[in-house]
Write an enzyme that holds these catalytic residues in place. Sequence first.
Site, PDB file in Angstrom:
ATOM      1  N   TRP A 361      13.132  30.580  14.201  1.00 31.33           N
ATOM      2  CA  TRP A 361      12.394  29.333  14.428  1.00 31.33           C
ATOM      3  C   TRP A 361      12.954  28.195  13.586  1.00 31.33           C
ATOM      4  O   TRP A 361      12.623  27.028  13.822  1.00 31.33           O
ATOM      5  CB  TRP A 361      10.918  29.538  14.115  1.00 31.33           C
ATOM      6  CG  TRP A 361      10.625  29.766  12.656  1.00 31.33           C
ATOM      7  CD1 TRP A 361      11.024  30.814  11.890  1.00 31.33           C
ATOM      8  CD2 TRP A 361       9.867  28.915  11.796  1.00 31.33           C
ATOM      9  NE1 TRP A 361      10.569  30.680  10.599  1.00 31.33           N
ATOM     10  CE2 TRP A 361       9.852  29.518  10.513  1.00 31.33           C
ATOM     11  CE3 TRP A 361       9.188  27.709  11.971  1.00 31.33           C
ATOM     12  CZ2 TRP A 361       9.198  28.963   9.414  1.00 31.33           C
ATOM     13  CZ3 TRP A 361       8.543  27.146  10.881  1.00 31.33           C
ATOM     14  CH2 TRP A 361       8.548  27.768   9.621  1.00 31.33           C
ATOM     15  N   GLU A 488       5.478  34.511   5.398  1.00 34.20           N
ATOM     16  CA  GLU A 488       5.731  35.926   5.679  1.00 34.20           C
ATOM     17  C   GLU A 488       5.076  36.863   4.665  1.00 34.20           C
ATOM     18  O   GLU A 488       5.247  38.084   4.749  1.00 34.20           O
ATOM     19  CB  GLU A 488       7.229  36.174   5.749  1.00 34.20           C
ATOM     20  CG  GLU A 488       7.875  35.452   6.923  1.00 34.20           C
ATOM     21  CD  GLU A 488       9.391  35.424   6.841  1.00 34.20           C
ATOM     22  OE1 GLU A 488       9.953  36.165   6.013  1.00 34.20           O
ATOM     23  OE2 GLU A 488      10.004  34.658   7.592  1.00 34.20           O
ATOM     24  N   LYS A 592       4.686  32.870   0.405  1.00 29.65           N
ATOM     25  CA  LYS A 592       6.148  32.918   0.289  1.00 29.65           C
ATOM     26  C   LYS A 592       6.760  31.539   0.508  1.00 29.65           C
ATOM     27  O   LYS A 592       7.670  31.129  -0.208  1.00 29.65           O
ATOM     28  CB  LYS A 592       6.718  33.900   1.323  1.00 29.65           C
ATOM     29  CG  LYS A 592       8.237  33.996   1.304  1.00 29.65           C
ATOM     30  CD  LYS A 592       8.766  34.920   2.385  1.00 29.65           C
ATOM     31  CE  LYS A 592      10.287  35.001   2.340  1.00 29.65           C
ATOM     32  NZ  LYS A 592      10.844  35.824   3.433  1.00 29.65           N
ATOM     33  N   GLN A 593       6.271  30.858   1.534  1.00 26.91           N
ATOM     34  CA  GLN A 593       6.842  29.568   1.906  1.00 26.91           C
ATOM     35  C   GLN A 593       5.753  28.687   2.495  1.00 26.91           C
ATOM     36  O   GLN A 593       4.734  29.177   2.971  1.00 26.91           O
ATOM     37  CB  GLN A 593       7.959  29.759   2.925  1.00 26.91           C
ATOM     38  CG  GLN A 593       7.486  30.352   4.241  1.00 26.91           C
ATOM     39  CD  GLN A 593       8.591  31.038   5.012  1.00 26.91           C
ATOM     40  OE1 GLN A 593       9.034  32.104   4.645  1.00 26.91           O
ATOM     41  NE2 GLN A 593       9.036  30.397   6.079  1.00 26.91           N
TER      42      GLN A 593
END
Length: 780
Positions: A361, A488, A592-593
């Site tokens: 993505w 994630e 995580k992000q």
Amino acid sequence: MITNRSYTVEPWHVRETELDLDVLAQSESVFALSNGHVGWRGNLDEGEPHGLPGAYLNGVHELHPLPYAEAGYGYPESGQTVINVTNGKILRLLVDDEPFDLRYGRLVRHERVLDLRRGVLERTCEWTSPAGSTVRVRSTRLVSLTQRAVAAVAYEVEAVGSRSRVVIQSELVTNESLPDPNGDPRAARALKSPLEPEEDVAVGRRLRLVHRTKRSGLRVAVAADHEVTGPERTVVSSESNVDVARLTVTSVLEPGERLRVEKLVAHGWSGARSRPAMSDQVEAALAAAGHSGWTGLLEDQRAYLDDFWSRADVEVDGDEEIQQAVRFALFHVLQAGARAEQRAIPAKGLTGSGYDGHAFWDTETFVLPLLTYTAPEAVSEALRWRQNTLPAARERAAQLGLGGAAFPWRTIEGSEGSAYWPAGTAAFHVNADIADAVVRYVTATGDTEFERSTGVELLVETARLWRSLGHHDARGAFHIDGVTGPDEYSAVADDNTYTNLMARANLLAAAEAVGRHPDEAARLGVDAEESAAWRDAAQAVYVPYNHDLGVHEQHAGFTRYQQWDFAGTRPDQYPLLLNFPYFDLYRKQVVKQADLVLAMYTCADHFDEEQIARNFAYYEPLTVRDSSLSACCQAVIAAQAGHLALAYDYTAEAALMDLADLEHNTRDGLHIASLAGTWMALVAGFGGLRGDREGLRFAPRLPDRFSRLAFSVQLLGRRLRVEIGPDKATYTLLSGAPLMIRHHGDPVRVNGDGPVVRTVPPAPDRPTPRQPPHRSPNTR
């Protein structure tokens, strides 16, 4: 990691002034050249020493089985891995019978320069052999941005001080030995000798090899032609076998004399064309390159880049390192997509084999926004690739019991290339990311023919997935359960806010598109009832919100999870994915992000300024940035929330991700999305750019370190230049009809009569949020 400053800071060059074999693999990625179809890693001309050899053709891959301890319905059975194709950049050198190998003898000088204006990699070195012979070597390498199949090298040897017998071996080499995998799941798996020989030819100064992959059945052809210039006693011969074709040039050089080889290399591949057809194809590409000649290729490359930089350059005053880094980023993002032409833009581009060469993505969410406003022709090609893969996406959706198309989490050729993994298999947001890219491209270009021929189908099939994946509850709210958003470290969750808001936009865009193109709607079987169902679902999308905390939840229930034990996590235990089980990560508040933070950028209209400030302050202490995709998003929202110093630090992290090897894996290829994120951080962060059907909006503010930021964007055939100072912003229409924009919410009309100047208001005064221990960005 690159701990010492390896590259001098210059506005238009990346210069390495000495050779450090410890970071050779990293520099091979940094110095990689590509055009989106052909990719050459920045290996030394002689082939050795090397960190990771690499010559890639976009789309060429091999299949491998995906093993499972226990089988399950819907698990993909085979994965795809990019392979190292025939390497045409090798020019080996022998000096008085000793191989030119920089690990031996004495290296007097070695310099490599990536020229961002000219699109070439130049090298100069002086070396004394163990026996005392000294030569000076100069080379220039390019991968053509104007002739898609072609790459070229000019290699020149000069004798220094004494007479030298010199031999240059120009080679095409297939099935090179690759280093063993390093155990990092983000690296590629090594496939031994993936190419089987079909043809080898050496005639005069022309070489050609044709091979075929064993499982995927792809045919690869590479051919080379040479121009040799040297003393009269120069001798040329050629030979070939199944995996090597070689031109040998032998000469004796007096001091000051030079031997020069100009090598043109043509590449082609196909899953359908015959061996003779592929041979003819690369021979024809060689003929076209020969017609241009080395000088013509250089001139065309410079002209192409002059045009690109006139549209895309970002000027930064106050930080020379970020100025260099953003141009490095723009150059590599252009290389990744310029001539991909209905192929994927992989996460590493064609700079390395990391992530097995897969596209994610990342392309639609990070890379295509930059290209939409600077090189939109590359965007339409990337989205047509997605359209070409719709049959596989529809098949995957049907396998999962869903309607429409389920685009893969990771792929090369369109089918799902990831083994079952909660953070990937359930990441359906890729559908909405593709739809978002379609809407952005059409809005920015007005390309109604693209919308009719490509966009409508992509929007319809993605909308159908959301309508089948989600459901209305008893009160009518529309929920999308059991999915994974961008973060994630949270998987198979209900009502991920990013996913729900992006799906909402996807559903509305599809309903509007079929209304504009009724013939296409009829062809795709869309009736009024279906489009009305999309609108109903969109209007009822549930967005989780914690009223006690006054923040949006990343997903339903996220804020009630136990927080991760940050205090008990050592600095050497990051990234967490390599040191802790996903089971534990999934049930804790740790990010995580950027996920909810990314939603505030992509779905900006859903959040007001106070919500953005509160949400950002809540999620900052939870976000560990174990992904290279995070810093740029955090930079954008930090700037919007008024935390300009923090935004500046995050911008530097995104910008230097590869030039400083911050994630310790640049050896496997560049982080193309993080590079694109550098543009995002500067233009959408400090420039405040947002775009929608109402036009462009800007809310510029600069950090203290910047005295000026300037960039250009393209919109509906117009070119707008934006120049930002500490207290004012200047908007200048460079071409096209008058344009209405907004500056900090106020309408501004820009026409060709001259620049329009507006005051930049001060940033709101808010406490700077903290980050997790050991995870604050480096303070500049």
